[in-house]
Write an enzyme that holds these catalytic residues in place. Structure first.
Site, short mmCIF file in Angstrom:
data_model
loop_
_atom_site.label_atom_id
_atom_site.label_comp_id
_atom_site.label_asym_id
_atom_site.label_seq_id
_atom_site.Cartn_x
_atom_site.Cartn_y
_atom_site.Cartn_z
N CYS A 123 0.82 -1.22 0.00
CA CYS A 123 0.00 0.00 0.00
C CYS A 123 0.86 1.27 0.00
CB CYS A 123 -0.95 0.00 1.18
SG CYS A 123 -2.00 -1.45 1.24
N HIS A 181 -9.18 3.48 -1.61
CA HIS A 181 -7.82 2.99 -1.37
C HIS A 181 -7.41 2.01 -2.47
CE1 HIS A 181 -4.22 1.78 0.58
NE2 HIS A 181 -4.69 0.81 1.34
#
Lengths: 393, 107
Positions: A86, A336
């Site tokens: 991420c 996200h």
């Protein structure tokens, strides 16, 4: 090292775009950034491409950046593929920054792009699990649950220790969903209430569905340029990268007394930028689960331990506050798309600093801003990568 | 591991046998499970008296309900298949159950 400025940013809306392949998500982000900077494809000297999941989800394991960037006309230059879970996009930004800072390049492109919706969420979740040390996911560790009980996060024990309630855990999502409602690029644009967040489906006690970031498609890009050359390309106010820090997690035994890695990376970034947390005008941080925002307030030095909910109650981190946090809507509302998130954060900061954030514009215009991005989970209790960038204008 | 995680020097790490006990550090019930596992199921971290704090699943003999586990309680090591699917039935792992559970007994 030369001074480096961000002269252009661009993003694709974040959401569910089943029919669009990765290159179609990245293309508009890249060209919005090029056009924003007044730069042509031929002006770009080097490109860093961040992505986490394309190997497992599409089979494009190698040369992801070259495949995507050729489609956007970025060819014949060094293209470096970056995978850091991420934190892939912040890692790409750091690579581009170093290229320009070192003098190796005058103009660098940083891209983060992720396609997570492939019509089978079980496959997407399995691919995400590969962002933890493989042994952990193979033995049944559920990623959301780690936010509840993992020793480094342990929302459950914080509830006991600080008297946080379920409503407290929901507060960041209430705030960020409101911010997201003002962001036309956000995946979710409906303000949520404490009640609907707390009463949504339980994923892993005490975390509910609406406290979790979702499966998203998206892309973002930034054009970096040596500060002294920036006026050649753009009339935009130059935005300086004051520091850009990347740290891997460390192996910790239970009695480890070293500072937390999110804290260590943030304070390294403060030190390099010559500022402290009190100087920040706005922060975009990695709220992969809404209550993680409360914890990150502490770790980034915005409040004392346990005081996170108070920062929202007292309108410190709301859009009208002293240091608004996640004006874009954050990971839970803006979305996200994992390998794009760090650069989506940078886009939001640049728009806020230029006064281009529309109905969610922070006044007075922020001058000192920070993006905090992290990713992956290692055996030994830390995230795999912590990225922090501080911008000044 | 040929390098000590604390001092990060190359060294000879001694393998030690762990005992059969642990203390429950934290736990939750997950209502979503990855492929091969059946929700709801417990997720836990346990502290071993030998030092490490490790992730663990909870043995299938333990009923998955609130109130069954309590952080800080004594746990006992068992060995059973890691996943619930037939394809992985010969793949064994460590798990923990409350120490007060008798061998093999169910609620």
């Amino acid at each position: 090292m030369r001074e480096v400025t961000i002269i252009g940013v661009g993003a694709h809306p974040t959401g569910r775009f089943l029919e669009k392949p990765l290159k179609e998500l990245a293309y508009p982000a890249i060209w919005n950034a090029l056009d924003d900077a007044g730069v042509t494809a031929a002006d770009v000297n080097v490109a860093y491409f961040g992505n986490s999941l394309a190997g497992l989800l599409t089979g494009q394991e190698g040369i992801r950046g070259q495949v995507v960037l050729q489609h956007a006309g970025i060819t014949g230059i060094p293209i470096i593929n970056v995978e850091n879970a991420c934190a892939s996009a912040m890692t790409a930004l750091r690579g581009a920054w170093l290229e320009v800072a070192s003098g190796a390049a005058d103009v660098a492109l940083a891209v983060g792009a992720e396609k997570m919706n492939v019509g089978d969420s079980a496959r997407t979740i399995a691919a995400l699990s590969a962002d933890s040390e493989f042994d952990l996911s193979e033995m049944g560790m559920q990623f959301t649950a780690t936010y509840a009980i993992h020793p480094k996060i342990n929302i459950k024990s914080r509830m006991q220790e600080y008297g946080w309630t379920a409503a407290d855990l929901a507060k960041p999502a209430v705030k960020n969903s409101y911010n997201g409602s003002l962001n036309p690029l956000a995946q979710y644009q409906r303000p949520l209430t404490i009640e609907e967040i707390v009463q949504s489906r339980v994923i892993a006690e005490p975390l509910t569905l609406l406290m979790c970031s979702s499966i998203s498609d998206g892309a973002a890009a930034a054009i970096l340029c040596a500060a002294d050359l920036a006026p050649r390309f753009t009339g935009h106010m130059p935005i300086r990268i004051a520091s850009c820090v990347l740290q891997s997690g460390v192996y910790r035994l239970p009695d480890d007394e070293r500072p937390d890695s999110a804290t260590a990376s943030a304070f390294a970034a403060y030190e390099k930028a010559g500022i402290g947390p009190e100087d920040l005008d706005v922060v975009e941080l990695h709220d992969a689960m809404a209550p993680a925002e409360l914890m990150l307030y502490e770790r980034l030095g915005l409040c004392a331990p346990g005081e996170g909910p108070r920062l929202i109650d007292e309108h410190v981190t709301t859009l009208d506050g002293r240091v608004p946090v996640n004006p874009s809507g954050g990971l839970c509302s803006r979305g996200h798309p994992v390998g794009a998130t760090g650069l989506l954060q940078i886009c939001e900061l640049v728009w806020q600093m230029r006064g281009e954030a529309g109905p969610r514009q922070i006044e007075p215009r922020p001058k000192v801003t920070m993006a905090q991005n992290q990713g992956g989970l290692l055996l030994g209790q830390d995230s795999a990568a912590y990225g922090v960038t501080i911008l000044k204008c | 591991m040929p390098v000590c995680p604390s001092c990060r020097r190359k060294t000879v790490m001694e393998e030690i046998e762990i005992g059969r006990t642990a203390k429950l550090y934290s736990h939750t019930i997950a209502y979503v499970a990855p492929k091969g596992f059946t929700a709801p199921y417990f997720q836990a971290f346990v502290d071993l008296p030998e030092g490490p704090r490790i992730f663990s699943l909870v043995g299938s003999e333990c009923l998955v309900e609130r109130g069954v586990l309590e952080d800080g309680m004594k746990m006992r090591l068992i060995v059973e298949p890691v996943a619930d699917t037939p394809e992985r039935s010969d793949e064994l792992t460590y798990k923990y159950v409350p120490a007060h559970h008798g061998n093999g007994s169910r609620h």
